[in-house]
Design an enzyme around this catalytic site. Sequence first.
Site, short mmCIF file in Angstrom:
data_model
loop_
_atom_site.label_atom_id
_atom_site.label_comp_id
_atom_site.label_asym_id
_atom_site.label_seq_id
_atom_site.Cartn_x
_atom_site.Cartn_y
_atom_site.Cartn_z
N LYS A 28 24.06 79.05 -9.76
CA LYS A 28 23.34 78.17 -8.83
C LYS A 28 21.85 78.51 -8.69
O LYS A 28 21.05 77.66 -8.33
CB LYS A 28 24.01 78.20 -7.45
CG LYS A 28 25.35 77.49 -7.45
CD LYS A 28 25.95 77.44 -6.07
CE LYS A 28 27.33 76.81 -6.12
NZ LYS A 28 27.93 76.63 -4.81
N ALA A 83 26.59 86.22 5.11
CA ALA A 83 25.18 85.92 4.84
C ALA A 83 24.90 85.85 3.35
O ALA A 83 23.82 86.19 2.88
CB ALA A 83 24.30 86.99 5.51
N GLY A 84 25.89 85.37 2.59
CA GLY A 84 25.70 85.22 1.14
C GLY A 84 25.22 83.82 0.79
O GLY A 84 24.71 83.09 1.64
N ALA A 100 26.80 80.98 0.05
CA ALA A 100 27.42 79.86 0.75
C ALA A 100 26.89 79.76 2.17
O ALA A 100 26.60 78.68 2.68
CB ALA A 100 28.93 80.04 0.75
N ASN A 105 27.14 89.48 10.13
CA ASN A 105 27.44 89.92 8.76
C ASN A 105 27.74 91.40 8.75
O ASN A 105 27.29 92.15 9.62
CB ASN A 105 26.23 89.63 7.86
CG ASN A 105 26.59 89.69 6.39
OD1 ASN A 105 27.63 89.21 5.98
ND2 ASN A 105 25.71 90.30 5.59
N TYR A 108 39.64 78.11 0.28
CA TYR A 108 40.72 77.11 0.24
C TYR A 108 41.90 77.55 -0.64
O TYR A 108 42.83 76.81 -0.87
CB TYR A 108 40.21 75.74 -0.19
CG TYR A 108 39.53 75.69 -1.53
CD1 TYR A 108 38.15 75.81 -1.63
CD2 TYR A 108 40.27 75.52 -2.70
CE1 TYR A 108 37.52 75.78 -2.85
CE2 TYR A 108 39.64 75.47 -3.92
CZ TYR A 108 38.27 75.61 -3.99
OH TYR A 108 37.64 75.59 -5.21
N GLY A 132 39.26 75.05 4.13
CA GLY A 132 38.15 75.17 3.18
C GLY A 132 37.98 74.01 2.21
O GLY A 132 36.89 73.79 1.69
#
Length: 278
Positions: free
Chosen positions: A64, A127-128, A130, A150, A221, A242
């Site tokens: 990404k 805090a990544g 996503a 976090n 999910y 999810g």
Amino acid sequence: MQLGLLGYPIQHSLSPWIHNQFSEQINQLSEYQLFEISQDKFNDNVSELKFKKLDGFNVTVPYKQRIIPYLDELDIYADEIGAVNTVVCKNNKWIGYNTDGLGYVVGLKSAYPHLFSGDKKVLVLGAGGASRGIYYALCKEKFAAVDLANRTVEKAAHLLDLNQLKDAKSEVFSFTEAEKNLANYDLVIQTTSVGMKPNDSEKIIGLDLLSKGTVVSDIVYQPFTTRLLREAKTRGALIHHGHHMLLYQAKLAFELWSGQQVDAEQILPQLTQKIKKE
Ligand code: ATR
């Protein structure tokens, strides 16, 4: 339309099925291919993709961020988040977007509209990558607070930069503090991979102080109902699975490619069945 997904590994992705459903809804023939590219071949293979007549493609883990230098234009939203999950190919140009955070929020609004009126308080766990998209999108809504917690507190503090316009009131907490403050929140969102198969016995924080009626949302999910969601439900919370984020980020991506609106709710029951079967 010629569409696809770039990532590694992606063989078990549900995106081809989702986008085929959307294509059928608008009566358009589409092909959604998997471009499973290993890290060492990324450069060569992405350059080759430029020669395919694609209308657009999705980008997933771990590319990404790595896709950004290959783009001709970057939407401001994707630029701020620093990650791209959707590329629109138009007039020989690649334009990068990020529909993850907004998709999450659109899906949540559809499931629990009451959260979006009155001064509701939100706690984001993690805090990544996503979390960045979700936090950014939540800050644009009118919540009384969008707090972060976090394991590594400093990392959550960095996310506050995404709220430079001070759209939302935000504080950062450790997990221990978050557990103590849990009763203050109307919505708690788990944004990490904690609890994902095969580690489904993991749970990110304790829920002892969770209030009845709080919405607990998990972006994992697989399994369909994570341990966190199971325990939240036992305590009288409302739960949000999810697969909503998976579906709604795809809806927004498909709408960017096709210029037409599609109905995500219509395929939600079938998607649920598919995930439960895996
Ligand atoms: P992604 O892009 O999928 O969000 P990431 O950027 O590596 O992945 O971020 C992972 C997030 O999951 C982080 O918030 C991480 O916490 P740290 O910042 O403290 O590393 C969190 N995380 C991963 N494993 C965890 C665990 N076992 N317990 C708690 N948090 C965890």
